[in-house]
Design an enzyme around this catalytic site. Structure first.
Site, short mmCIF file in Angstrom:
data_model
loop_
_atom_site.label_atom_id
_atom_site.label_comp_id
_atom_site.label_asym_id
_atom_site.label_seq_id
_atom_site.Cartn_x
_atom_site.Cartn_y
_atom_site.Cartn_z
N LYS A 111 0.85 -1.20 0.00
CA LYS A 111 0.00 0.00 0.00
C LYS A 111 0.88 1.24 0.00
CE LYS A 111 -3.85 0.21 2.27
NZ LYS A 111 -4.98 0.25 1.35
N TYR A 114 2.36 2.82 3.35
CA TYR A 114 3.61 2.27 3.87
C TYR A 114 4.78 2.60 2.94
CZ TYR A 114 1.47 -0.22 7.75
OH TYR A 114 0.83 -0.53 8.93
N ALA A 115 4.58 2.48 1.63
CA ALA A 115 5.66 2.76 0.67
C ALA A 115 6.20 4.17 0.85
CB ALA A 115 5.17 2.55 -0.75
N ARG A 116 5.32 5.13 1.13
CA ARG A 116 5.74 6.53 1.30
C ARG A 116 6.50 6.75 2.60
NH1 ARG A 116 1.09 9.83 -1.79
NH2 ARG A 116 0.62 8.17 -3.25
N LEU A 136 3.78 -12.29 4.95
CA LEU A 136 4.12 -10.95 4.48
C LEU A 136 5.56 -10.62 4.88
CD1 LEU A 136 0.90 -9.31 5.92
CD2 LEU A 136 1.32 -9.70 3.50
N GLU A 137 6.31 -10.04 3.98
CA GLU A 137 7.68 -9.62 4.27
C GLU A 137 7.72 -8.10 4.25
OE1 GLU A 137 7.30 -11.53 1.18
OE2 GLU A 137 7.45 -13.47 2.18
N GLN A 156 -2.19 -4.85 -1.21
CA GLN A 156 -3.34 -5.13 -2.05
C GLN A 156 -3.07 -6.34 -2.93
OE1 GLN A 156 -4.66 -2.77 -5.66
NE2 GLN A 156 -6.31 -2.28 -4.22
#
Length: 188
Positions: A111, A114-116, A136-137, A156
């Site tokens: 998402k 989190y990436a930002r 999930l990593e 997603q």
């Protein structure tokens, strides 16, 4: 092969148990206010992170070896929030359990929230007839500690359906991560 819409995802989840538990729409509010959204979106499904985490540590000076993984490389954390140290890594699992149909492949993307923040979410594709909780990593690429919130959206899933079924599915070849429960470590 085509990407599938919210209508298809709802039908597959309800009629075939593809996603359990299943949230038919987007959830943006929780008991304590705003949450990072999860549930069905236009062309995907935003999964939640469970409250079980394995955070990498170098306490035992172990070497990370995918053929002979040393479980002492992790510290187990059970909490609503997991703090990943700077430039470190953690494993978790989805709240949702998946049953992927034989003609479907699912790909996961992190998402943007989190990436930002410099947190990268990685998941390998969910192959036809794979079943289980998704491991999930999370990579914290920053020089600061980073928080991951349990029971909120983290990634997603996009679903692609082929016009024909594959010859050999993940289940047919006895994949080693079939029906995984909890956070699953590497298997040689």
């Amino acid at each position: 092969m085509s990407v599938k819409s919210d209508k298809w995802i709802r039908r597959m989840a309800i009629e075939h148990g593809m996603i359990e538990p299943f949230q038919s729409g987007q959830v943006r509010e929780g008991e304590n206010g705003r949450v990072i959204s999860y549930g069905t979106s236009s062309y995907g499904y935003d999964v939640r992170c469970a409250d079980e985490f394995k955070v990498f540590t170098n306490i035992n000076s172990a070497t990370v070896d995918p053929k002979a993984f040393d479980e002492s490389s992790f510290v187990d954390v059970k909490s609503d929030v997991c703090v990943i140290p700077p430039n470190s890594f953690a494993l978790a699992r989805t709240v949702e359990y998946f049953r992927i149909p034989r003609s479907v492949l699912s790909i996961c993307l992190g998402k943007s929230t989190y990436a930002r923040c410099g947190i990268i979410v990685n998941v390998t594709p969910l192959e036809p007839e794979w079943e289980g909780h998704v491991t999930l990593e999370f990579s914290n690429t920053t020089s600061l500690p980073a928080k991951i919130y349990a029971n909120e959206g983290v990634a997603q899933m996009l679903f692609f359906e082929s016009d024909e079924e594959c010859e050999v599915s993940y289940k047919d070849r006895g994949g080693k991560y079939m029906m995984q429960q909890g956070v699953t470590l590497p298997k040689a």
